[in-house]
Design a protein around this motif. Structure first.
Motif, PDB file in Angstrom:
ATOM      1  N   SER A  67       0.892  -1.209   0.057  1.00 17.10           N
ATOM      2  CA  SER A  67       0.043   0.046   0.166  1.00 17.10           C
ATOM      3  C   SER A  67       0.838   1.321  -0.061  1.00 17.10           C
ATOM      4  CB  SER A  67      -0.741  -0.122   1.156  1.00 17.10           C
ATOM      5  OG  SER A  67      -1.720   1.146   1.404  1.00 17.10           O
ATOM      6  N   TRP A  68       0.183   2.104  -0.737  1.00 16.97           N
ATOM      7  CA  TRP A  68       0.933   3.527  -0.989  1.00 16.97           C
ATOM      8  C   TRP A  68       0.211   4.300   0.027  1.00 16.97           C
ATOM      9  CZ3 TRP A  68       5.395   4.670  -3.598  1.00 16.97           C
ATOM     10  CH2 TRP A  68       5.711   3.951  -4.786  1.00 16.97           C
ATOM     11  N   VAL A  69       1.016   5.210   0.850  1.00 22.18           N
ATOM     12  CA  VAL A  69       0.383   6.380   1.824  1.00 22.18           C
ATOM     13  C   VAL A  69       1.298   7.460   1.315  1.00 22.18           C
ATOM     14  CG1 VAL A  69      -0.182   7.082   4.108  1.00 22.18           C
ATOM     15  CG2 VAL A  69      -0.104   4.910   3.740  1.00 22.18           C
ATOM     16  N   GLY A  70       0.710   8.364   0.347  1.00 21.39           N
ATOM     17  CA  GLY A  70       1.435   9.248   0.086  1.00 21.39           C
ATOM     18  C   GLY A  70       2.723   8.709  -0.806  1.00 21.39           C
ATOM     19  N   GLU A  71       3.694   9.044  -0.571  1.00 18.66           N
ATOM     20  CA  GLU A  71       4.840   8.465  -1.429  1.00 18.66           C
ATOM     21  C   GLU A  71       5.600   7.523  -0.553  1.00 18.66           C
ATOM     22  OE1 GLU A  71       7.614  11.378  -3.389  1.00 18.66           O
ATOM     23  OE2 GLU A  71       5.719  12.594  -4.185  1.00 18.66           O
TER      24      GLU A  71
END
Lengths: 685, 765
Positions: A67-71
């Motif tokens: 999962s990406w959270v922001g970058e």
């Protein structure tokens, strides 16, 4: 064009690892791919899907979700830990245990504040994403069965969880379950088997879409908790779902290897009552599809057959071009083979070990295209197992064949290789300088006297090698610019220059005599996939992911005239439309105007003395040239000589005796080593 | 009163296009130049809409009146019918061949027609006029280059966009060799969804198609060959598709994986139609069949015409018991077809193997069949491997079972000969049945029933002659002689002693056909050779009686008279000669019967002999000649009286401008006009024979309920008047032969259907 003796090497049994999870970052246009062996790769979607970053995996580290959270990129796996990656230095940043048993899924909300993980013990755990860490916040209501899949409502207030035989909807604030929806089991004998909700997608209009092991894609209403519609997609499992950014298209990957697209279209034109309708079917995989992602213009899918397939959606594409073609990525965009040119040794890099082979020898001459008698068979000299759990990040063998070096995320090991006739022995160099603890890329100087090790902050450490051992000489630091990890190093033949390329597309050139930065090549928009320094002219030849080529004169600190001509005239359409990046640049010492390049499908010699082709000339003209007379040939020939005799090329090297080493890994061989796919009845069989 | 000879086509009742009205219980189908109306409940043929002069290419319901249909034809007219009563209401003359017709509820008074010029689709405004025949000239082109196959155009639901034609271009064949060419199209009745069928068997459902780029489609694939037709059910919940597999597939709309199958329907499915209430579907098949299917996906009725196979390999035969015509029907079957009732009776499964509907497969076919004289035995030969070298064939003998009233397999002989059987015949004697087969292994064999209680057939005698290959065999009328021709030599054998009696030889030329004379001419043996000779031997003198140079393609003796029919093919047309072997002069000659070669012919006995004394039609008194051309058209000769009776059955609505059309008007007004004409005698009513007119009157009189009839005194004089023959004075040429070629269909003419006419006929005589 010259005659080459070719060693067709097929004893590199490289096996790509199956793809387990995909995560797409809309803002940076990066696709993160997690493989079965625990490695994570980052592809740049708008730069021809170039594999920018590779974070090697570890033993016993099965990633289940990304999962990406922001970058920032997070992963979770069956070992129960959540891992954040340091994408700048391409390594694991930290791992924390979620204390909920194996984790099946991880997903971040759109606001970028929280991560939710689904655990074996039936809990959905919320983690707060802080500046540099993540912090456990609380558990949602604990359920009896494991949580297989999770999806946030875009508002971040609700979470849908797919479990065994049911789907739960949680209110994030209260942590209580709002709805419990039961998924039907299959009919007949499969009635006794649990229905696994493999994937769930929560849309902003409150529709929950699930894919399950019965083969159904079901649409639920979260207000009433009722089934709206169900589509029977397959007889086996629907393993992955992904919805497009504007929620008008959904793709489902099944274990038959097909991707089914659903679209939210109005049933009556010019009216607003829309329905989800099954539309296209894509069949590009032979095995289970474990992950799909719908990005802006394409559907990306990956699965057990270890290939990443990018299927363009033609209705979303404005201009059809090479960048928007169907793309299948089989091999890493890094070199896994290094070659000791002077002694005829090949070093093959596997995830957990290295293999050193000596090339065979052949006898006599033959007509072009014929196979030669093998005088001496190739020989496996050495198999070097990696100590520890980490997988190999990079490795190199020195040109003289006397040194082997490899690096994992935690250690770097250098070996001295003694080779007298049939006796092979290696000794580990025990006292390495402290700075050589880990490397992103390794390279030997052409006289094998120095080792260059790319390290953090885009710096390169130099160590001198001698019989006694290895001594730290100095560190090369770029004058300014980014601190992204270096993925390519190239040393000049005369030992004067070193070029490094990092994943921010910067190419720095260092003077090795002064150990100072010499200059920086103007930054081009596409990543460098291969580069080499010409032995005679000391020009740096660079290949980019968008198939453009540049030649930069190091001494004059400017592009050469030939490079400017290429840019002015443009490259031939067929050249630009190739879909795999060039992985190696070589020079022919006997013919200084020749540059040898290769990608996965072809081998090309660029003759810089010949005119460049324009779009009207025939690009693949070898056969035509053969039929012409000497004089006509002159007028017809152009700079690009493409050889497509070899397929599925991992590496090409030019040896000093004018022979070519071509390392092939036929895809059919890979396919035979994959586990058997789901048996399907085919018509007329 | 004279007799006209006419040859009419009966074969190929090709059900091109079906239209189904289940509320009313009718199936309409275009069949040749007729539109046939069938009942869905009884599967019986009710009547035909007769009036077109060329092939009918399309039928469609009048959207303004659901009791009327439009039909279009290659003859360039569109006709409006009341199909329940079979009355022609109006004719619109368009003037060029029409290939398809479509109507839209949104466009009243407009027809969309396919015209021949570069397959243009035009819209025609129908002029409002009371005349019966109107020229419709107000045309506007809609679209061009549309396939003339009616499956290739369909109407959409239409709010503002009224109809869609295919502008999506799929490459007909792409790089991978997929065949994407469109074969048919259907529009969803409520949603904007278009279904298309493709050559490779795929079905695509298109949506969002008004957008240039964002259109989308889903693909479904079940058919392994081209999809012939598609049809949405009226509710739009299902899509029906059919192709060469002869499996009707029902796809659930919206849940594409769920599909139902209805297999083994017969020939390949050509057209599907659903009734407007969705209760019934019907499919038309390439083997001349309509299947009526309930919405629960069960076959509830079959309307079978004469089965049209790929080729008729057997001779045309008459089943001596049922007097039915027997020939190849469904693959691997023999069909029994009643010519009297124009009705398919049943199929007899000879091969008894599943037939696979796929091109290029080598499957068993019935190639020879023969009945014995009583109809209690049937011999068949089936073979496969014609193209390859390994020929497989079986000789089967079937006994008629009185209890089940059908043929039951008695004996299968697997290796009757070592090579292909060329000719086969039963002995014609009443007492003992014997079968003779002649094969390419230069032998002929006689087969007899075993003497013991196991009455299986076994070989009785093997004969050969100088190792020559036999070409034909034939028994004399009393079965006392067997003639077997070996290339250029005819050998005569006695079946009792199996002694070769004599050889007849008339060089040069290989014997092609062989037959004995009948009745008074039984002493003659006729033969034709490849060198264009027709020879007649006198068996008493064993000498050549006469011979003539004519290229006979088929020699057919009439079993009920001395007559022999010979078809000769010369310079692209076939001539027919009917002669008696004893007389050198032919009884009847008809030049240019048809333009193709005739290889099969049969004499069918009449139920009631005619007693015509005209020399040219005498030969048709006891039996009727049917023959099959290479185009697979079955033709026959009929006499003028029969023709007239047929014509009289068709009705026409004659509308006077001023008078409203009521049954009264039809009954009285017409006759008033006629009476006026008769009275004035200004121009004799010569065009139409009186006889049918009169019959109409009587029919109407008898059909009209009594309480609406005028007083009997009014009718009486008219009734009597109608029996009078008007003295027209126009003589028709007694030897005018009408040969209708390429008119498909027909109905068999019989008096049985018109008992009242028959009564009248007797009166007349």
């Amino acid at each position: 064009m010259g005659e080459f003796k070719v060693h067709r090497v097929r004893f590199f049994d490289y096996m790509p690892s199956g793809i387990r999870a995909l995560a797409f970052n809309q803002d940076t246009e990066r696709m993160a791919v997690a493989r079965m062996d625990g490695s994570v790769e980052v592809f740049h979607c708008s730069d021809r899907f170039f594999q920018e970053k590779i974070i090697p995996g570890r033993e016993q580290c099965g990633i289940e979700g990304l999962s990406w959270v922001g970058e920032r990129l997070f992963s979770a796996g069956l070992n129960g830990g959540i891992t954040e990656y340091d994408l700048t230095n391409q390594k694991v940043k930290y791992t924390i245990d979620a204390y909920g048993g194996p984790i099946w899924t991880i997903t971040g909300n759109q606001q970028g504040t929280h991560l939710a993980v689904g655990c074996e013990d039936g809990t959905v755990k919320l983690f707060e994403v802080n500046e540099d860490q993540i912090q456990f916040e609380r558990n949602l209501d604990r359920q009896k069965s494991r949580i297989i899949s999770l999806s946030w409502h875009p508002s971040g207030s609700k979470i849908a969880a797919g479990m065994m035989d049911m789907i739960q909807v949680f209110n994030v604030e209260t942590g209580h379950s709002i709805h419990r929806m039961l998924a039907d089991r299959g009919a007949g004998t499969s009635r006794s088997k649990e229905c696994v909700v493999w994937s769930v997608v929560y849309l902003s209009d409150g529709t929950i879409i699930t894919g399950d092991s019965v083969g159904m894609v079901k649409l639920w209403d979260d207000q009433t908790g009722t089934l709206i519609k169900s589509h029977n997609v397959t007889k086996c499992d629907v393993l992955a779902l992904s919805v497009s950014q504007n929620e008008d298209s959904l793709v489902a990957g099944t274990s038959e290897g097909i991707v089914v697209q659903f679209q939210f279209v109005s049933m009556v034109l010019e009216k607003d009552d829309k329905e989800w309708v099954r539309t296209r079917t894509f069949r590009n995989h032979t095995h289970d599809i474990r992950a799909v992602a719908e990005i802006t213009t394409a559907v990306v899918s990956g699965g057990m057959d270890a290939q990443l397939v990018v299927r363009p959606l033609l209705d979303k594409i404005e201009v059809r071009s090479a960048a928007s073609a169907l793309r299948k990525i089989h091999f890493p965009h890094r070199r896994l083979v290094s070659c000791a040119r002077k002694s005829g040794l090949m070093l093959f890099q596997y995830p957990g070990h290295l293999e050193l082979w000596r090339l065979g020898e052949s006898e006599g001459k033959g007509t072009p295209g014929s196979s030669l008698f093998v005088k001496r068979n190739p020989e496996k000299l050495l198999q070097l197992k990696v100590k520890g759990e980490d997988h190999i990040r990079c490795s190199a063998v020195s040109p003289c064949g006397g040194w082997i070096v490899y690096s994992t995320a935690s250690t770097l090991r250098l070996y001295r290789l003694h080779c007298d006739n049939n006796n092979i022995s290696i000794t580990k160099i025990s006292k390495l300088p402290k700075v050589l603890s880990s490397a992103n890329q390794l390279c030997f100087s052409s006289d094998s006297s120095h080792l260059f090790s790319a390290s953090a902050q885009s710096s390169v450490h130099i160590a001198s090698l001698s019989q006694s051992g290895c001594k730290f000489v100095g560190t090369l630091k770029p004058k300014s610019g980014s601190h992204q990890a270096i993925h390519l190093l190239a040393a000049s033949e005369d030992g004067k220059w070193l070029a490094s390329a990092n994943s921010d597309h910067e190419v720095h050139i260092y003077n090795l005599q002064t150990q100072k930065a010499h200059c920086t090549v103007p930054v081009y928009s596409s990543a460098v996939t291969a580069m080499g320094i010409h032995p005679a002219t000391n020009c740096l030849f660079m290949m980019h992911a968008d198939q453009q080529m540049f030649e930069y004169s190091i001494e004059q600190k400017q592009y050469t005239d030939w490079s400017r001509t290429v840019q002015r005239k443009g490259l031939h359409r067929f050249w630009v439309e190739r879909d795999t990046p060039c992985l190696n640049v070589m020079f022919n010492p006997q013919n200084p105007s020749h540059v040898i390049l290769h990608d996965m499908y072809m081998l090309c010699i660029i003759d810089q003395s010949l005119p460049l082709p324009d779009d009207k000339t025939q690009f693949y003209n070898q056969l035509t040239l053969k039929s012409l007379t000497e004089e006509q040939r002159k007028s017809q020939s152009h700079a690009f000589k493409v050889c497509k005799t070899f397929k599925d090329i991992l590496c090409v090297e030019l040896m000093p005796d004018q022979s070519l080493v071509v390392v092939e890994r036929p895809l059919e061989d890979i396919a035979t080593q994959l586990p058997a796919p789901i048996k399907q009845k085919k018509f007329a069989t | 009163y004279f007799i006209l000879c006419q040859s009419r086509l009966i074969y190929v009742c090709f059900y091109l296009f079906v239209y189904l009205f289940s509320v009313l219980g009718f199936v309409l189908c275009a069949s040749g130049d007729l539109v046939k109306v069938y009942s869905t409940r009884t599967e019986e043929w009710l009547h035909s809409l007769q009036g077109h002069t060329n092939q009918v290419t399309g039928i469609t319901l009048n959207p303004a009146n659901h009791l009327q249909v439009y039909s279009c034809s290659v003859d360039g007219t569109v006709k409006l019918w009341d199909f329940i009563d079979g009355i022609l209401i109006k004719t619109f003359v368009i003037g060029c061949p029409l290939f398809a017709i479509y109507v839209s509820e949104k466009h009243e008074g407009v027809l969309f027609l396919h015209v021949s010029m570069c397959f243009q689709l035009v819209s025609v405004h129908l002029p409002k006029s009371a005349e019966q025949e109107v020229e419709a000239k107000e045309m506007s082109a809609v679209s061009s280059h549309i396939s003339k196959n009616p499956s290739c155009t369909a109407f959409g639901r239409g709010v503002r966009v009224h109809f869609f034609f295919f502008y999506f271009s799929l490459k007909a064949t792409d790089k991978k060799g997929a065949k994407n060419a469109f074969t048919c199209i259907a529009c969803h009745p409520t949603d904007d969804c278009i279904a298309t069928g493709h050559e490779d068997g795929k079905i695509r459902l298109w949506r969002n198609f008004i957008h240039k780029k964002e259109y989308t489609y889903s693909t479904q694939h079940w058919h392994h060959n081209a999809v012939n037709t598609l049809c949405f059910t009226p509710e739009g919940t299902h899509l029906l598709s059919g192709g060469i597999e002869s499996v009707l597939v029902q796809w659930q709309y919206g849940a594409d994986n769920r599909k139902e199958f209805l297999p083994r329907l017969g020939g390949s499915i050509l057209h599907i139609s659903a009734s407007s209430d969705g209760q019934l579907f019907c499919t038309s098949h390439s083997d001349n069949k309509i299947t009526v299917i309930e919405s629960s996906f069960k076959v509830c009725g079959v309307i079978q015409g004469l089965v049209k196979g790929d080729a008729v390999l057997t001779d045309l035969m008459i089943d001596p018991r049922s007097k039915a015509l027997v020939l190849n029907g469904k693959p691997g079957h023999l069909q029994f077809y009643s010519l009297l009732r124009d009705k398919h009776l049943y199929n007899l499964d000879i091969v008894q193997q599943e037939y696979i509907y796929e091109a290029g497969l080598d499957q068993f076919e019935v190639v020879k069949a023969a009945f014995d004289i009583k109809g209690s035995w049937l011999a068949t030969v089936e073979e496969r491997g014609k193209k390859s070298s390994d020929l497989e064939f079986f000789l089967k003998l079937w006994a008629f079972d009185e209890r089940t009233q059908s043929f039951v397999l008695n004996t299968t002989i697997t290796a009757a000969h070592t090579d292909r059987i060329i000719s086969m015949c039963f002995s014609s004697s009443e007492e003992t049945t014997m079968l003779v087969t002649a094969a390419e292994d230069s032998q002929f064999k006689a087969w007899c029933q075993g003497a013991d209680d196991q009455n299986f057939w076994s070989c009785d005698f093997v004969g050969s002659y100088h190792k020559l290959n036999p070409t034909n065999c034939s028994f004399s009328a009393d079965s006392s002689l067997l003639a077997v021709s070996f290339q250029e030599v005819i050998t005569i054998w006695s079946p009792d002693t199996w002694e070769m009696l004599t050889t007849l030889c008339q060089p040069p030329g290989v014997i092609r056909d062989l037959c004995f004379g009948r009745l008074s001419c039984s002493k003659y043996l006729l033969g034709t050779t490849t060198k264009n000779l027709l020879c007649c031997w006198n068996l008493l003198t064993c000498e050549l009686e006469w011979s003539t140079s004519v290229d006979v393609s088929k020699l057919q003796p009439d079993p009920f008279s001395e007559n022999v029919a010979a078809f000769s093919y010369q310079s692209k047309h076939t001539d027919l000669f009917v002669f008696k072997p004893s007389e050198p002069r032919p009884l009847f000659t008809n030049k240019n019967v048809c333009s193709e070669k005739v290889h099969r012919a049969v004499f069918v006995p009449r139920e009631e002999p005619l007693n015509s004394c005209d020399e040219s039609t005498q030969w048709l008194n006891r039996s009727q000649l049917y023959f099959l051309t290479q185009n697979m058209d079955l033709l026959t000769f009929s006499t003028a009286t029969e023709e007239d009776r047929m014509l009289s059955s068709s009705k026409q609505l004659v509308i006077d401008d001023s008078v409203a059309v009521t049954p009264f008007y039809l009954l009285l007004g017409k006759h008033r006009q006629q009476q006026q004409k008769l009275n004035t005698q200004s121009h004799p009513v010569a065009d139409k024979p009186q006889q049918p007119q009169g019959s109409v009157t009587i029919k109407e009189l008898l059909h009209t309920p009594a309480h609406v009839l005028p007083a009997a005194s009014v009718l009486c004089s008219m009734f009597v008047n109608s029996f009078l023959i008007s003295n027209t004075g126009v003589q028709q040429d007694p030897l005018r032969y009408f040969v209708h070629i390429n008119i498909f269909l027909f109905k068999v003419k019989t008096l049985v259907n018109f008992p009242k006419l028959m009564k009248y006929e007797l009166l007349y005589l």
